[in-house]
Motif scaffolding. Structure first.
Motif, PDB file in Angstrom:
ATOM      1  N   GLU A 162       0.840  -1.192   0.000  1.00 53.86           N
ATOM      2  CA  GLU A 162       0.000   0.000   0.000  1.00 53.86           C
ATOM      3  C   GLU A 162       0.882   1.252   0.000  1.00 53.86           C
ATOM      4  N   VAL A 163       0.492   2.231  -0.800  1.00 53.05           N
ATOM      5  CA  VAL A 163       1.284   3.454  -0.944  1.00 53.05           C
ATOM      6  C   VAL A 163       0.444   4.662  -0.549  1.00 53.05           C
ATOM      7  N   ARG A 164       1.064   5.565   0.175  1.00 50.62           N
ATOM      8  CA  ARG A 164       0.440   6.848   0.448  1.00 50.62           C
ATOM      9  C   ARG A 164       1.527   7.915   0.405  1.00 50.62           C
ATOM     10  N   TYR A 165       1.109   9.180   0.337  1.00 51.43           N
ATOM     11  CA  TYR A 165       2.056  10.290   0.308  1.00 51.43           C
ATOM     12  C   TYR A 165       1.765  11.214   1.492  1.00 51.43           C
ATOM     13  N   ASP A 166       2.780  11.458   2.299  1.00 45.29           N
ATOM     14  CA  ASP A 166       2.673  12.362   3.436  1.00 45.29           C
ATOM     15  C   ASP A 166       3.420  13.651   3.118  1.00 45.29           C
ATOM     16  N   TYR A 167       2.813  14.773   3.432  1.00 42.54           N
ATOM     17  CA  TYR A 167       3.437  16.073   3.230  1.00 42.54           C
ATOM     18  C   TYR A 167       3.766  16.663   4.600  1.00 42.54           C
ATOM     19  N   VAL A 168       5.047  16.943   4.827  1.00 41.49           N
ATOM     20  CA  VAL A 168       5.509  17.465   6.115  1.00 41.49           C
ATOM     21  C   VAL A 168       5.859  18.937   5.937  1.00 41.49           C
ATOM     22  N   ASP A 169       5.193  19.796   6.678  1.00 37.36           N
ATOM     23  CA  ASP A 169       5.434  21.235   6.585  1.00 37.36           C
ATOM     24  C   ASP A 169       6.907  21.535   6.856  1.00 37.36           C
ATOM     25  N   ALA A 170       7.527  22.341   5.982  1.00 37.06           N
ATOM     26  CA  ALA A 170       8.963  22.604   6.077  1.00 37.06           C
ATOM     27  C   ALA A 170       9.319  23.574   7.192  1.00 37.06           C
ATOM     28  N   GLU A 171       8.320  24.139   7.872  1.00 36.60           N
ATOM     29  CA  GLU A 171       8.591  25.066   8.966  1.00 36.60           C
ATOM     30  C   GLU A 171       8.127  24.507  10.312  1.00 36.60           C
ATOM     31  N   SER A 172       6.891  24.023  10.366  1.00 38.87           N
ATOM     32  CA  SER A 172       6.390  23.458  11.631  1.00 38.87           C
ATOM     33  C   SER A 172       6.807  22.008  11.797  1.00 38.87           C
ATOM     34  N   TRP A 173       7.123  21.320  10.692  1.00 40.94           N
ATOM     35  CA  TRP A 173       7.517  19.914  10.649  1.00 40.94           C
ATOM     36  C   TRP A 173       6.378  18.971  11.006  1.00 40.94           C
ATOM     37  N   LEU A 174       5.145  19.471  10.995  1.00 41.94           N
ATOM     38  CA  LEU A 174       3.979  18.635  11.239  1.00 41.94           C
ATOM     39  C   LEU A 174       3.358  18.215   9.904  1.00 41.94           C
ATOM     40  N   GLU A 175       2.694  17.067   9.897  1.00 40.67           N
ATOM     41  CA  GLU A 175       2.040  16.618   8.667  1.00 40.67           C
ATOM     42  C   GLU A 175       0.897  17.571   8.341  1.00 40.67           C
ATOM     43  N   THR A 176       0.883  18.036   7.101  1.00 39.03           N
ATOM     44  CA  THR A 176      -0.123  19.007   6.710  1.00 39.03           C
ATOM     45  C   THR A 176      -1.091  18.465   5.667  1.00 39.03           C
ATOM     46  N   LYS A 177      -0.671  17.386   4.955  1.00 37.73           N
ATOM     47  CA  LYS A 177      -1.532  16.794   3.935  1.00 37.73           C
ATOM     48  C   LYS A 177      -1.169  15.325   3.770  1.00 37.73           C
ATOM     49  N   ARG A 178      -2.160  14.539   3.378  1.00 34.91           N
ATOM     50  CA  ARG A 178      -1.927  13.126   3.089  1.00 34.91           C
ATOM     51  C   ARG A 178      -2.738  12.731   1.862  1.00 34.91           C
ATOM     52  N   GLU A 179      -2.110  11.989   0.969  1.00 40.83           N
ATOM     53  CA  GLU A 179      -2.806  11.410  -0.176  1.00 40.83           C
ATOM     54  C   GLU A 179      -2.743   9.896  -0.025  1.00 40.83           C
ATOM     55  N   ALA A 180      -3.902   9.254   0.010  1.00 41.95           N
ATOM     56  CA  ALA A 180      -3.934   7.812   0.196  1.00 41.95           C
ATOM     57  C   ALA A 180      -4.982   7.206  -0.716  1.00 41.95           C
ATOM     58  N   THR A 181      -4.785   5.953  -1.051  1.00 40.63           N
ATOM     59  CA  THR A 181      -5.765   5.214  -1.840  1.00 40.63           C
ATOM     60  C   THR A 181      -6.381   4.139  -0.957  1.00 40.63           C
ATOM     61  N   ILE A 182      -7.683   4.221  -0.806  1.00 43.03           N
ATOM     62  CA  ILE A 182      -8.408   3.199  -0.064  1.00 43.03           C
ATOM     63  C   ILE A 182      -9.250   2.402  -1.053  1.00 43.03           C
ATOM     64  N   ARG A 183      -9.739   1.262  -0.616  1.00 45.74           N
ATOM     65  CA  ARG A 183     -10.601   0.465  -1.482  1.00 45.74           C
ATOM     66  C   ARG A 183     -12.020   0.535  -0.945  1.00 45.74           C
ATOM     67  N   ASN A 184     -12.915   0.982  -1.825  1.00 43.65           N
ATOM     68  CA  ASN A 184     -14.318   1.145  -1.471  1.00 43.65           C
ATOM     69  C   ASN A 184     -15.139   0.243  -2.389  1.00 43.65           C
ATOM     70  N   ALA A 185     -15.770  -0.768  -1.811  1.00 44.35           N
ATOM     71  CA  ALA A 185     -16.527  -1.753  -2.587  1.00 44.35           C
ATOM     72  C   ALA A 185     -15.650  -2.393  -3.660  1.00 44.35           C
ATOM     73  N   GLY A 186     -14.379  -2.640  -3.289  1.00 44.17           N
ATOM     74  CA  GLY A 186     -13.468  -3.314  -4.197  1.00 44.17           C
ATOM     75  C   GLY A 186     -12.797  -2.426  -5.218  1.00 44.17           C
ATOM     76  N   LYS A 187     -13.129  -1.136  -5.222  1.00 48.85           N
ATOM     77  CA  LYS A 187     -12.563  -0.211  -6.197  1.00 48.85           C
ATOM     78  C   LYS A 187     -11.633   0.784  -5.501  1.00 48.85           C
ATOM     79  N   PRO A 188     -10.464   1.089  -6.115  1.00 48.43           N
ATOM     80  CA  PRO A 188      -9.554   2.059  -5.504  1.00 48.43           C
ATOM     81  C   PRO A 188     -10.143   3.465  -5.526  1.00 48.43           C
TER      82      PRO A 188
END
Length: 242
Positions: A162-188
């Motif tokens: 499983e692959v996802r993308y995490d975006y870490v703020d370059a100043e606060s260093w906290l996660e600010t965004k996430r892109e993920a693929t889930i499966r809903n009724a068998g479809k990505p």
């Protein structure tokens, strides 16, 4: 003269490039993120989280929403709609759902896709902490912008692929965004989530507002937490079959 480089050297250079960019390495970014969140030791020590708030879908009115998480890998979600509770729960191995509005008169087992989707949320400290021991691969994709702020984009690949993308703020260093693929009724289905309004709770930084959407569709949902507790006792029975 044409030079042919050994395959191992080419792969090694690719990995090195993915781990070091613009003077930053994956491990440096992860270390800064963990420190901003409260420190690796504090994150490892967390035993439970309970988040109480409201969730809204599109322009619909907000509904009461509760999330409870407990080691190891246990999680319970509950949404109240029309005074009826919709429950999803996993105990670390199995899971169940109970939705009276869908005609459920008894809990049903979660599908494999539903179990996988919930298991990711039940990871209290997330995939970056101790990522090597967990078998996760973290790659530095580059520097991006999230809501007008610079952020480091990390590609997270779990042992199951499983692959996802995490975006870490370059100043606060906290996660600010996430892109993920889930499966809903068998479809990505791709989901983008934005994490805002971080506040300290018992030594850990928690996002109190999460706004999510599915690109290319009108689907959106927004979660606003009114109460967050860390390491409050939660009965094991909460994670059994409802």
């Amino acid at each position: 003269m044409t030079r042919v480089f050994p395959t191992a050297l080419v792969v090694g250079l690719a990995v090195l490039t993915s781990r070091t960019l613009a003077g930053q390495t994956v491990d440096e970014i992860i270390a800064s993120n963990l420190a901003a969140r409260g420190g690796a030791e504090r994150l490892r020590a967390i035993q439970t989280q309970r988040l109480v708030g409201r969730i809204s879908f599109g322009g619909d009115p907000a509904m009461p929403f509760v999330v409870e998480i407990k080691r190891p890998g246990r999680m319970r979600n509950e949404i109240v709609v029309a005074q009826k509770a919709i429950v999803r729960v996993i105990d670390g191995n199995s899971g169940w759902a109970l939705n009276p509005l869908a005609g459920d008169s008894a809990p049903r087992p979660l599908t494999a896709d539903e179990l996988e989707n919930m298991a990711g949320g039940a990871d209290l400290e997330g995939p970056l902490l101790d990522y090597v021991a967990k078998g996760n691969l973290i790659e530095l994709i580059g520097k991006d912008s999230v809501e007008g702020r610079p952020a480091w984009k990390l590609k997270v690949t779990r042992p199951g692929g499983e692959v996802r993308y995490d975006y870490v703020d370059a100043e606060s260093w906290l996660e600010t965004k996430r892109e993920a693929t889930i499966r809903n009724a068998g479809k990505p289905q791709t989901v983008e989530s934005y994490y805002r309004d971080y506040r300290p709770v018992n030594g850990v930084m928690i996002s109190w507002l999460i706004a999510s959407s599915t690109p290319g569709t009108a689907y959106t949902h927004r979660i606003v937490f009114d109460s967050v507790t860390v390491d409050q006792a939660i009965d094991d029975a909460r994670f059994g079959q409802p």
